[in-house]
Scaffold this motif. Structure first.
Motif, PDB file in Angstrom:
ATOM      1  N   ASN A 210       4.855  -4.742   5.452  1.00 14.85           N
ATOM      2  CA  ASN A 210       3.292  -4.798   5.367  1.00 14.85           C
ATOM      3  C   ASN A 210       2.836  -4.290   5.843  1.00 14.85           C
ATOM      4  O   ASN A 210       3.240  -3.995   6.729  1.00 14.85           O
ATOM      5  CB  ASN A 210       3.105  -6.112   4.658  1.00 14.85           C
ATOM      6  N   CYS A 211       1.583  -4.204   5.975  1.00 13.08           N
ATOM      7  CA  CYS A 211      -0.105  -4.199   6.711  1.00 13.08           C
ATOM      8  C   CYS A 211      -0.280  -4.567   6.859  1.00 13.08           C
ATOM      9  O   CYS A 211      -0.842  -4.814   6.052  1.00 13.08           O
ATOM     10  CB  CYS A 211      -0.017  -2.277   7.328  1.00 13.08           C
TER      11      CYS A 211
ATOM     12  N   CYS B 292      -2.099  -4.954   3.735  1.00 13.85           N
ATOM     13  CA  CYS B 292      -1.032  -4.903   2.431  1.00 13.85           C
ATOM     14  C   CYS B 292      -0.364  -6.085   2.506  1.00 13.85           C
ATOM     15  O   CYS B 292      -0.673  -6.617   4.720  1.00 13.85           O
ATOM     16  CB  CYS B 292      -0.329  -3.802   1.571  1.00 13.85           C
TER      17      CYS B 292
ATOM     18  N   ARG C 234      -1.634   1.461  12.507  1.00 15.87           N
ATOM     19  CA  ARG C 234      -2.000   0.417  10.933  1.00 15.87           C
ATOM     20  C   ARG C 234      -1.673  -0.876  10.812  1.00 15.87           C
ATOM     21  O   ARG C 234      -1.842  -1.846   9.958  1.00 15.87           O
ATOM     22  CB  ARG C 234      -0.930   1.507   9.840  1.00 15.87           C
TER      23      ARG C 234
ATOM     24  N   CYS D 250       0.390  -1.710   0.142  1.00 16.75           N
ATOM     25  CA  CYS D 250       0.435  -0.281  -0.100  1.00 16.75           C
ATOM     26  C   CYS D 250       0.742   1.216   0.155  1.00 16.75           C
ATOM     27  O   CYS D 250       1.940   1.247  -0.138  1.00 16.75           O
ATOM     28  CB  CYS D 250      -0.944  -0.100   1.269  1.00 16.75           C
TER      29      CYS D 250
ATOM     30  N   CYS E 177       2.943   2.253   3.155  1.00 13.67           N
ATOM     31  CA  CYS E 177       4.210   1.171   3.741  1.00 13.67           C
ATOM     32  C   CYS E 177       4.836   1.335   2.740  1.00 13.67           C
ATOM     33  O   CYS E 177       6.318   1.073   2.825  1.00 13.67           O
ATOM     34  CB  CYS E 177       3.596  -0.551   3.742  1.00 13.67           C
TER      35      CYS E 177
HETATM   36 ZN    ZN Z   1       0.769  -1.503   3.959  1.00 14.76          ZN
END
Ligand code: ZN
Ligand code: ZN
Ligand code: FE
Length: 766
Positions: A128-129, A132, A170, A107, A110
């Motif tokens: 990542n989060c 994503c 997040r 995303c 990120c």
């Molecule tokens: Zn992300």
């Protein structure tokens, strides 16, 4: 003060929905809880009525980026006086089925961190989060949490743990969360698999690519072979080593602006490229590219398969090569399944790759890139895999019992259906390959575990030699055999949420018919319950069976002889002795099954015009005919005849018959043009125009007989953009309602959805 019990349905799990609800409720000072329940999200919310309205309104209007809300319903509940708002985790709610989301491209947030020198994840290839990162490719079991992913072996550091546990962060419950301290790392190996000493494996890998080396890169769903897409010699060398002569190679570029320098981009194509699914998008090549690609990338092909970076590793690599476009093709030899394990890749790609960029985050589910295109303002999926699977599609009618639909052969995809949902698998490749079939078996078992669906019925193709059919037989469950083209028709209906009688123009290469012949040029009339064959192409022999698919000139011999023409038109391109042999086979019906295939008619015409007599990959002759046609303008159409209610001449006795489309006048006209030295492109155009007329005319006849106005276009032939666009436009003009594939491929990759819809209808008994 009120309490409301809210149910949210749609794509709401595995997309960061609960943390989103948490922060929204907290902002408004509301109390209550949110949890996953079955495939939906249940929210209990308490506070002032106006704030509750505001909450629901906000949820409806601005859901989290990956979610798709189908409905929000609520009813009043008894106030509970909770202290705050909380997220109830899956562990407390063992009954809940956690939906596994597809893998999601990195995303924006990120990406920002990735290139921010002050961030603790600066240049970390595995960040990542919640919005994503890897999902399906790393999951090993259900329910979806860190212990059941391939990151289980990496213990979270204190910083990551704090983020993971903070509902306002997040990365709250982002299962693959990682950082340079606690997460996976890169490793560089040489051509024979020995570790290469370097401080920066990524930079070293990038430098080698710029120096003309071919690299193997461990990606999200498997290995890619990577090289500089500008260098003719390097791309040719890759093709030589990979044994991939002509099939186009995909190119990864840094961003949309870079994509625009190579291909012509519509707004819709831009959106697809930059979408969280990040598929390969087939774009029309620019005639003048500012950064020219090697011709060998997609030889003689007006289209180019482009994709954008979809993992942090890709973003870093494209930055390290300073935006040079890179070939990003599946890490395999010719048509084998893509390699996905480190040791396996080192072994299988030895001799192809000069160096390997590996990492220690295992891939559990092998998943190829998805391929799509836009035609006539709508998406036409070519391969639905990474980024889309295992997102469920809705069946037109819910199945009363869980069903496993095993799909076809060449484009292995299965579906697990339960209630109204059908979970379509990622693409498994040609199940004829043992490794692909093994993956099919293990991934069926994995999906059954992930979605806790225990199939009670199994739906399969009628072809006895498909590996999927053999699997279905061996499974020992009650079975529902589904005719190939009926499944195509049902698949197209199902993705439009329909199960009602329609005309199905189901054109493809081959599919087992109910009469033992190979069908593929059919007009069916039916719904998910039953079908009849309203019209078909006239049967011709297919000399050598399967071999006729690889050698289109064999189909030319069959059609020429059938039409009473001489095969001399092929003489300059096919050896005399081979022609004689195949003619003799055709005459004696030796290893020459009957086919009504439209794909094979394309082959015959391509060979007669001299465009192509042998193919290097599936569908090549038909594609080249399409591309040639696109360069000429439409003038005349060739003749054909429709014979009503007559047994197909020369074909097997089949009892009840619909119309037979006699292609002999068409073939004679093509031969005549070819002998008059009419340009192949013009003949190709006339052939396409003929088919468009033919569809309109036969559909009109069927409409007169049945009153049906809905036409579904399905089968691999409708991968043909020119044909699909013009047929759809023509039928629409004639007052038909045209359905075409937009969410599943028209080819056999979409077959399992149709099988599942047909099985559901059978089991409902309506
Ligand atoms: Zn992300
Ligand atoms: Zn960490
Ligand atoms: Fe098919």
């Amino acid at each position: 003060m009120q309490r409301r019990a809210v149910t949210v349905r749609g794509v709401v799990q595995g997309v960061g929905f609960r943390p989103f609800v948490y922060s929204l409720a907290s902002q408004l000072g509301l109390r209550g809880l949110v949890r996953n329940r079955g495939g939906e999200v249940a929210i209990e919310i308490e506070g002032e009525a106006s704030l509750l309205d505001q909450f629901l309104d906000e949820l409806r209007r601005h859901p989290p980026p990956l979610a798709r809300i189908d409905s929000i319903a609520w009813k009043p509940a008894t106030p509970q006086k909770d202290d705050a708002f909380r997220i109830e985790t899956s562990a407390k709610d063992a009954s809940s089925q956690v939906v596994i989301s597809p893998d999601v491209a990195t995303c924006r947030d990120c990406c920002k961190e990735l290139f921010d020198p002050k961030d603790r994840r600066y240049r970390y290839p595995f960040l990542n989060c919640t919005h994503c990162g890897p999902r399906l490719t790393i999951v090993t079991g259900a329910p979806y949490d860190r212990e059941r992913t391939t990151l289980a072996a990496f213990t979270l550091c204190a910083d990551c743990r704090a983020e993971y546990e903070d509902p306002g962060n997040r990365r709250f419950h982002a299962q693959p969360i990682a950082c340079p301290v606690c997460g996976p790392q890169l490793e560089l190996r040489d051509a024979v698999g020995r570790p290469v000493e370097t401080d920066d494996p990524l930079q070293a890998f990038a430098a080698a690519l710029l120096a003309g080396r071919i690299g193997a890169l461990k990606g999200l769903g498997g290995f890619h072979l990577v090289c500089d897409a500008r260098r003719e010699d390097v791309v040719r060398e890759l093709r030589r080593r990979k044994h991939r002569e002509e099939k186009p190679l995909a190119v990864m570029v840094r961003d949309l602006a870079a994509a625009e320098t190579l291909g012509e981009l519509s707004l819709q194509e831009k959106q697809l490229l930059a979408s969280p699914q990040a598929p390969i998008v087939l774009l029309r090549k620019r005639s003048l590219m500012s950064m020219p690609l090697a011709d060998a990338v997609a030889p003689d092909n007006p289209y180019l398969g482009i994709l954008l970076p979809y993992t942090p590793l890709h973003h870093l690599l494209l930055a390290a090569v300073d935006g040079v476009p890179l070939i990003m093709t599946s890490g395999n030899r010719s048509d084998e399944p893509i390699a996905y394990e480190n040791d396996e890749a080192l072994q299988r790609l030895a001799g192809i790759a000069d160096l390997f960029l590996l990492h220690n985050r295992p891939i559990h589910v092998r998943c190829d890139d998805s391929v799509t295109r836009v035609i006539g303002g709508a998406e036409l999926p070519v391969r639905r895999s990474r980024g889309y699977a295992p997102q469920p599609l809705r069946l037109p009618r819910p199945t009363p019992a869980p069903v496993l639909a095993v799909g076809g052969q060449l484009k292995g995809v299965f579906a697990l259906a339960c209630g109204e949902q059908a979970f379509l698998s990622h693409h498994l490749g040609d199940l004829d390959h043992y490794a692909a079939f093994r993956a099919f078996e293990t991934d069926v078992a994995l999906y059954e575990k992930l979605f806790s669906i225990r199939p009670e019925w199994i739906a399969h193709d009628l072809h006895p030699d498909y590996a999927s059919t053999r699997y279905a037989l061996a499974r020992g469950l009650p079975r529902i055999g589904v005719q190939h083209h009926h499944a195509h028709l049902a698949s197209c209906l199902a993705e439009h949420g329909l199960d009602e009688p329609a005309i199905g123009v189901t054109w493809d290469g081959t599919g087992m018919g109910t009469d033992g012949a190979i069908w593929g040029g059919e007009f069916l009339v039916g719904d998910c319950a039953t079908f009849c064959r309203a019209a078909q192409l006239r049967y011709v022999g297919m000399p050598g069976g399967e071999q006729a698919i690889r050698e289109p000139w064999r189909m030319a011999v069959a059609h020429l002889r059938d039409a009473g023409c001489s095969v001399t038109v092929l003489q300059t391109r096919v050896a005399e002795s081979a022609l004689r042999t195949v003619e003799a086979m055709w005459e004696r019906r030796f290893n020459t099954p009957f086919t009504s295939s439209m794909g094979r008619l394309f082959d015959a015409v391509a060979a007669i015009t001299g465009l192509r007599t042998q193919v290097a990959y599936e569908g090549q002759a038909a594609m080249e005919l399409e591309w040639a046609a696109a360069t000429a303008t439409s003038d005349i159409v060739y003749p054909w005849e429709v014979v009503e209610h007559q047994a197909a001449p020369g074909g097997p006795a089949t009892g009840a018959q619909g119309m037979v489309i006699d292609t002999r006048p068409l073939i004679r006209a093509v031969v005549e043009d070819a002998c008059k030295q009419v340009e192949p492109a013009r003949i190709a155009r006339r052939f396409h125009s003929t088919l468009i007329e033919l569809v309109a005319s036969v559909c009109n006849r069927i409409r007169q007989q049945t009153g049906l106005i809905t036409v579904a276009l399905s089968g691999g032939v409708f991968m043909n953009a020119l044909l699909t666009e013009e047929v759809a436009a023509r039928l629409t003009r004639e007052g038909f309602r045209v359905l075409r594939h937009q969410r599943t491929p028209p080819n056999d990759g979409g077959l399992c959805l149709g099988q599942a819809a047909i099985a559901a209808r059978k089991l409902l008994g309506v």
